[in-house]
Design an enzyme around this catalytic site. Sequence first.
Site, PDB file in Angstrom:
ATOM      1  NE  ARG A 127      -3.104  -4.481   1.695  1.00  0.00           N
ATOM      2  CZ  ARG A 127      -2.307  -3.619   1.304  1.00  0.00           C
ATOM      3  NH1 ARG A 127      -1.101  -3.740   1.044  1.00  0.00           N
ATOM      4  NH2 ARG A 127      -2.926  -2.605   1.436  1.00  0.00           N
ATOM      5  NE  ARG A 138      -1.922  -2.451   5.222  1.00  0.00           N
ATOM      6  CZ  ARG A 138      -1.999  -1.341   4.836  1.00  0.00           C
ATOM      7  NH1 ARG A 138      -1.353  -0.946   3.740  1.00  0.00           N
ATOM      8  NH2 ARG A 138      -3.123  -0.732   5.005  1.00  0.00           N
ATOM      9  CG  ASP A 141       1.521  -2.281   2.258  1.00  0.00           C
ATOM     10  OD1 ASP A 141       1.137  -2.084   1.089  1.00  0.00           O
ATOM     11  OD2 ASP A 141       2.025  -1.026   2.785  1.00  0.00           O
ATOM     12  CG  ASP A 143       3.317   0.502  -0.740  1.00  0.00           C
ATOM     13  OD1 ASP A 143       2.289   0.052  -1.292  1.00  0.00           O
ATOM     14  OD2 ASP A 143       3.134   1.229   0.434  1.00  0.00           O
TER      15      ASP A 143
END
Length: 186
Positions: A127, A138, A141, A143
Site C-alpha cells: 500500500r 488497495r 487496508d 483501520d
Amino acid sequence: MTPPVRNSLADQTHSLAVALGANQAGPAGSPLQTLTAVRPLLEGVLGSWVQSMQGRNPGTMTPNGASSALALSWSPLQQTDPVGGPRDQPSYLNAVLLVKGLEAKPELAAALHLLDALQQLEQSFGRNRSQEERWGPRPLDLDLLFWGELRVDHPRLTLPHPRLHLRCFVMEPLLAAMQASTPWRS
C-alpha cells in the site's frame, strides 16, 4: 421476559477493533492470499504493541507475538462491493479482528503508536497511501475502528471510526467477531 442482549457494542468498553480489507493483488498475491498472510502478522503487531505499552515480559507472549492474556476474535472473511471511489474497482474482501483483554487505559499516544504499526504493515503489503485514490483499490487496508470508550479527533486518527456505523462491510464482520472467532482457510 426478554433475555439480556449479549455481545453488543456497548459491552466492548475494554476492547479494540481493527478492520481489514483488500481488493487488489499485492506482493503476497490475491486479496485472499494477502489477508491470510497478514493475519498472523497483525496478531504479532498487536502483541508487540501491547508488550511495549504494558511492559509485559516475553514469557507472556505466544509464538506469534500476541499476548496470552489477549482474546483475539476474528470474523469470517466477507466479500463486499466497494463503497465510494472508482466504480470499476473489484469487490473487497473484508474482516474484523476484535481484541479483548487489554489492561492498559486507552490513550491517544498509544492509539497513534498502533496506527503507525498498522500503516507500516499496510506498506509492507504494497500500500502506498500517497499515490492512491481515496476509497480506491488497495492491496491492504487496516483501520482502527475503536479502542474502548476512547474519543479521538486528531488529524491522523478519529475514534471511533467516523463511518463505522454506516458501513455494513464493517458492522457485519464486527458483529460476527463479537460472537465467535473464525479460522480462515485458503
